[in-house]
Design a protein around this motif. Structure first.
Motif, PDB file in Angstrom:
ATOM      1  N   ARG A   1       0.823  -1.207   0.000  1.00 25.62           N
ATOM      2  CA  ARG A   1       0.000   0.000   0.000  1.00 25.62           C
ATOM      3  C   ARG A   1       0.853   1.251   0.000  1.00 25.62           C
ATOM      4  O   ARG A   1       0.501   2.269  -0.595  1.00 25.62           O
TER       5      ARG A   1
ATOM      6  N   MET B   1       0.717   4.175  -2.810  1.00 29.05           N
ATOM      7  CA  MET B   1       0.413   5.551  -2.413  1.00 29.05           C
ATOM      8  C   MET B   1       1.492   6.500  -2.924  1.00 29.05           C
ATOM      9  O   MET B   1       1.192   7.544  -3.508  1.00 29.05           O
TER      10      MET B   1
ATOM     11  N   ASP C   1      -2.206  12.819  -7.670  1.00 25.71           N
ATOM     12  CA  ASP C   1      -3.479  12.827  -6.962  1.00 25.71           C
ATOM     13  C   ASP C   1      -4.013  14.261  -6.895  1.00 25.71           C
ATOM     14  O   ASP C   1      -3.241  15.202  -6.775  1.00 25.71           O
TER      15      ASP C   1
ATOM     16  N   GLU D   1      -2.293   3.707   9.162  1.00 28.80           N
ATOM     17  CA  GLU D   1      -3.452   3.840   8.276  1.00 28.80           C
ATOM     18  C   GLU D   1      -3.479   5.242   7.655  1.00 28.80           C
ATOM     19  O   GLU D   1      -3.722   5.412   6.469  1.00 28.80           O
ATOM     20  N   HIS D   2      -3.207   6.254   8.487  1.00 25.90           N
ATOM     21  CA  HIS D   2      -3.169   7.647   8.046  1.00 25.90           C
ATOM     22  C   HIS D   2      -2.104   7.830   6.953  1.00 25.90           C
ATOM     23  O   HIS D   2      -2.357   8.451   5.922  1.00 25.90           O
TER      24      HIS D   2
ATOM     25  N   ASN E   1      -2.977   6.328   3.631  1.00 28.43           N
ATOM     26  CA  ASN E   1      -4.000   7.102   2.930  1.00 28.43           C
ATOM     27  C   ASN E   1      -3.451   8.441   2.448  1.00 28.43           C
ATOM     28  O   ASN E   1      -4.210   9.373   2.199  1.00 28.43           O
TER      29      ASN E   1
END
Ligand SMILES: [Zn+2]
Length: 156
Positions: free
Chosen positions: A16, A20, A27, A105-106, A109
């Protein structure tokens, strides 16, 4: 009550993280690089200026040393040199793995953390040297001493 920690598997974090990093520049999220944000504490009114070292997502509210919440109130194009500026950074994969599950997790993301929260060998040695400083223990009051004496007698 028992608390269960669901540790994300390292391979999953690695995948991940790579995904990212490869998409973040394209993005459509806000790019705060080159701007300065002012956070103000609701409780003690202390202020903190931050800037972006990387492109990513930053929280609207951060924790103050006093335990209160600091809210993002203003954004500036520049700040005077003498002001300490904290940097929002993307930790490396190695640094990410050392964070808490919520922080991981932060990060995955697209989130950033303040440089002061990132683990580095030097921050670890600073922490260790602080741990070595003994805590100040105030002398016992007469009452406390009597209580201790009573308790030690009871044990006998
Ligand atoms: Zn505060």
């Amino acid at each position: 009550m028992a608390q269960y920690r669901i540790k994300m598997n390292i391979q999953e974090i690695r995948n991940r993280y790579a995904k990212m990093v490869s998409t973040i520049e394209d993005d459509g999220i806000y790019d705060g690089r080159g701007t300065f944000d002012l956070y103000q504490c609701e409780k003690c009114s202390r202020e903190k200026i931050t800037t972006y070292a990387d492109k990513g997502v930053t929280p609207f509210i951060i924790r103050c040393d006093c335990g209160g919440n600091m809210q993002h109130t203003k954004t500036f194009k520049s700040v005077p040199d003498y002001i300490r500026v904290f940097k929002w950074k993307r930790p490396t994969l190695e640094q990410t793995i050392k964070l808490s599950d919520g922080q991981i997790e932060h990060i995955l993301n697209g989130g950033l953390v303040l440089d002061t929260d990132i683990y580095t060998p030097s921050s670890e040695s600073v922490k260790k040297s602080l741990e070595k400083i003994p805590k100040f223990i105030p002398p016992l009051t007469r009452q406390q001493r009597r209580k201790m004496e009573r308790e030690s007698k009871k044990k006998k």
